[in-house]
Design an enzyme around this catalytic site. Structure first.
Site, PDB file in Angstrom:
ATOM      1  N   CYS A 135       0.468  -1.171  -0.039  1.00 47.89           N
ATOM      2  CA  CYS A 135       0.088  -0.072  -0.098  1.00 47.89           C
ATOM      3  C   CYS A 135       1.302   1.336   0.259  1.00 47.89           C
ATOM      4  O   CYS A 135       1.544   1.778   1.007  1.00 47.89           O
ATOM      5  CB  CYS A 135      -0.965  -0.519   1.576  1.00 47.89           C
ATOM      6  SG  CYS A 135      -2.111   1.415   1.481  1.00 47.89           S
ATOM      7  N   CYS A 138      -0.151   4.445   2.267  1.00 49.62           N
ATOM      8  CA  CYS A 138      -0.327   4.113   4.204  1.00 49.62           C
ATOM      9  C   CYS A 138       1.262   3.959   3.824  1.00 49.62           C
ATOM     10  O   CYS A 138       1.706   4.856   5.348  1.00 49.62           O
ATOM     11  CB  CYS A 138      -0.596   2.330   4.015  1.00 49.62           C
ATOM     12  SG  CYS A 138      -2.388   1.757   3.374  1.00 49.62           S
ATOM     13  N   ASP A 139       2.385   3.424   3.311  1.00 51.15           N
ATOM     14  CA  ASP A 139       3.449   3.321   3.771  1.00 51.15           C
ATOM     15  C   ASP A 139       4.434   4.306   2.960  1.00 51.15           C
ATOM     16  O   ASP A 139       5.755   4.684   3.601  1.00 51.15           O
ATOM     17  CB  ASP A 139       4.158   2.498   3.834  1.00 51.15           C
ATOM     18  CG  ASP A 139       3.433   0.771   4.527  1.00 51.15           C
ATOM     19  OD1 ASP A 139       2.626   1.535   5.756  1.00 51.15           O
ATOM     20  OD2 ASP A 139       3.041  -0.111   4.000  1.00 51.15           O
TER      21      ASP A 139
END
Ligand code: NAP
Length: 316
Positions: A135, A138-139
Site C-alpha cells: 500500500c 499507507c507506507d
C-alpha cells in the site's frame, strides 16, 4: 443469532458494497453491510482518482467518505465484523462472523474484493512492515528521500509508482516483461517522470536486509544474470486474489477464483449475488464496481418481491 431478518446483507464496504447498500436502502429494503475494517475498501489504498465521472480529480479517501455518507443517509446500516462463512439454509442465508454474531437475510451481495498477490520470494514475508509493502498511500511517506522498487507492470504498479515519487528519491518499476499492461496515459506519465527507472524482463528473486529492506536480488529473464539492487523498500503490485471462498457451497468461478455471474450478478445460488473485484470481469474499475453493484441490488430487490409474491400465492 437474533430474530431479525435482513432483506439484503452485503459483505465488504468497498465502492461495490457501498453502492449496493445505497441502492438497497434507498429501495426501502432492510439492509446491512458488514465490513471488517473501515468503509472504503481499495479506495483507502488509492491516492489520486481521475477516472470517476463527475470528479475530475479526487482522492480515494474523499470518495470513500462521500459514498459512506451517501449510503448511510438512506438508512444503510454498516457493522464492523469479519465474515467467516455464508450458508444457505431453508430459503434464508446465515452469515457468520469471527466476532460470533450471526445474521439472517433473504439475499446476500458479496462485494468482498480481494487481497494483494504476493511475490512469494525469500525475504518478502519476513520483511512485510519492514520495507515490504502492498500500500503506497499507507507506507509511501515512510520512504522520504529513499530508494524503492515497485514490482508489477499493471495500472496499480504505475499509479502507485508515480505516487511514490512524491516521497522517494528514486522508484524502480521492475516488470517481468518488456511490455506493460498499464493504460497508455499512466505509462506516459511514468515514462516522463525523472525519478522513475524501469527494469524490464526481470523478476525479484529475493529481498534482503536487517532489520529493514536493504536490497533486492533482481534476475534478468534475458540472460539470467542476478543484480543485487540497493533499496530501502519494495512495493508489490502484481494483482490480487479474490475473497471468494466465504460461501459454504459450490459457486462457479474462473481459474483464478473470481466468481462467475450472469448479467444480473446472480451467482447461480438463488438470492446470492456478487459484484466488484470479487467477480470475474474484464475491467476492475471503480465505475464497473459501482455499475455491477447497482445491478446486483436491483436484482436482489426483484428476487425478494418474487419470493414474497410466490409465498402469498401459495397461501391463497
Ligand atoms: P494487473 O492488471 O493484473 O497487473 C498485474 C501485473 O503484475 C502485471 O503486469 C503482471 O505481469 C504482473 N505480475 C503478476 N504476477 C506476477 C508475479 N508473480 N511476478 C511478477 N509480476 C507479476 O493488476 P493491477 O495492476 O493490480 O490491476 C488490477 C485491476 O485494477 C486492473 O483491471 C486494472 O485496470 C485496475 N486498476 C485500475 C486503476 C486505474 O487507474 N483506473 C488503478 C489500479 C488498478 P504481466 O503483465 O506479465 O501479466
Amino acid at each position: 443469532m437474533t430474530d431479525e431478518i435482513w432483506d439484503v446483507l452485503i459483505v465488504g464496504a468497498g465502492p461495490a458494497g457501498l453502492t449496493a447498500g445505497l441502492y438497497a436502502a434507498r429501495a426501502n429494503l432492510h439492509s446491512v453491510l458488514i465490513e471488517k475494517l473501515a468503509p472504503g475498501g481499495e479506495l483507502l489504498n488509492t491516492d489520486l482518482i481521475e477516472d470517476y465521472p463527475g470528479f475530475i480529480s479526487t482522492t480515494g479517501f474523499e470518495l470513500a467518505q462521500k459514498m459512506e455518507e451517501h449510503a448511510r443517509k438512506f438508512g444503510l446500516e454498516i457493522e464492523q465484523a469479519s465474515v467467516t462463512a455464508i450458508k444457505a439454509n431453508d430459503g434464508m442465508f446465515i452469515t457468520e462472523t469471527e466476532e460470533g454474531t450471526e445474521y439472517r437475510s433473504k439475499t446476500v451481495i458479496m462485494t468482498a474484493g480481494g487481497v494483494p498477490k504476493k511475490l512469494e520470494v525469500p525475504g518478502e514475508a519476513e520483511m512485510a512492515g519492514h520495507g515490504v509493502s502492498y500500500c503506497a498511500v499507507c507506507d509511501g511517506p515512510l520512504f522520504r528521500n529513499k530508494v524503492v522498487a515497485v514490482a508489477g507492470g499493471g495500472d496499480s504498479a504505475f499509479q502507485e509508482g508515480i505516487y511514490l515519487t512524491r516521497h522517494a528519491s528514486k522508484v524502480y518499476i521492475i516488470h517481468r516483461r518488456d511490455e506493460f499492461r498499464a493504460s497508455p496515459d499512466l505509462q506516459a506519465k511514468a515514462k516522463a517522470n525523472p525519478k522513475i527507472e524501469f527494469i524490464t524482463s526481470a523478476v525479484i528473486d529475493e529481498i534482503g536486509g536487517s532489520p529493514n529492506v536493504e536490497w533486492a536480488a533482481v534476475r534478468s529473464l534475458k540472460d539470467g544474470s542476478v543484480t543485487k539492487v540497493p533499496l530501502d523498500g519494495v512495493f508489490v503490485f502484481i494483482g490480487f486474489s479474490p475473497n471468494s471462498g466465504l460461501f459454504s457451497g459450490h459457486l462457479n468461478h474462473d481459474e483464478q477464483g473470481f466468481l462467475l455471474t450472469n448479467d444480473h450478478m446472480e451467482t447461480g445460488v438463488p438470492g446470492l449475488y456478487a459484484a466488484g473485484d470479487v467477480r470475474s470481469q474484464l475491467a476492475r474499475q471503480i465505475t464497473t464496481a459501482v455499475g455491477d453493484a447497482t445491478t446486483a441490488a436491483i436484482a436482489a430487490e426483484h428476487y425478494i418481491e418474487d419470493q414474497a409474491f410466490k409465498a402469498k400465492s401459495a397461501r391463497s
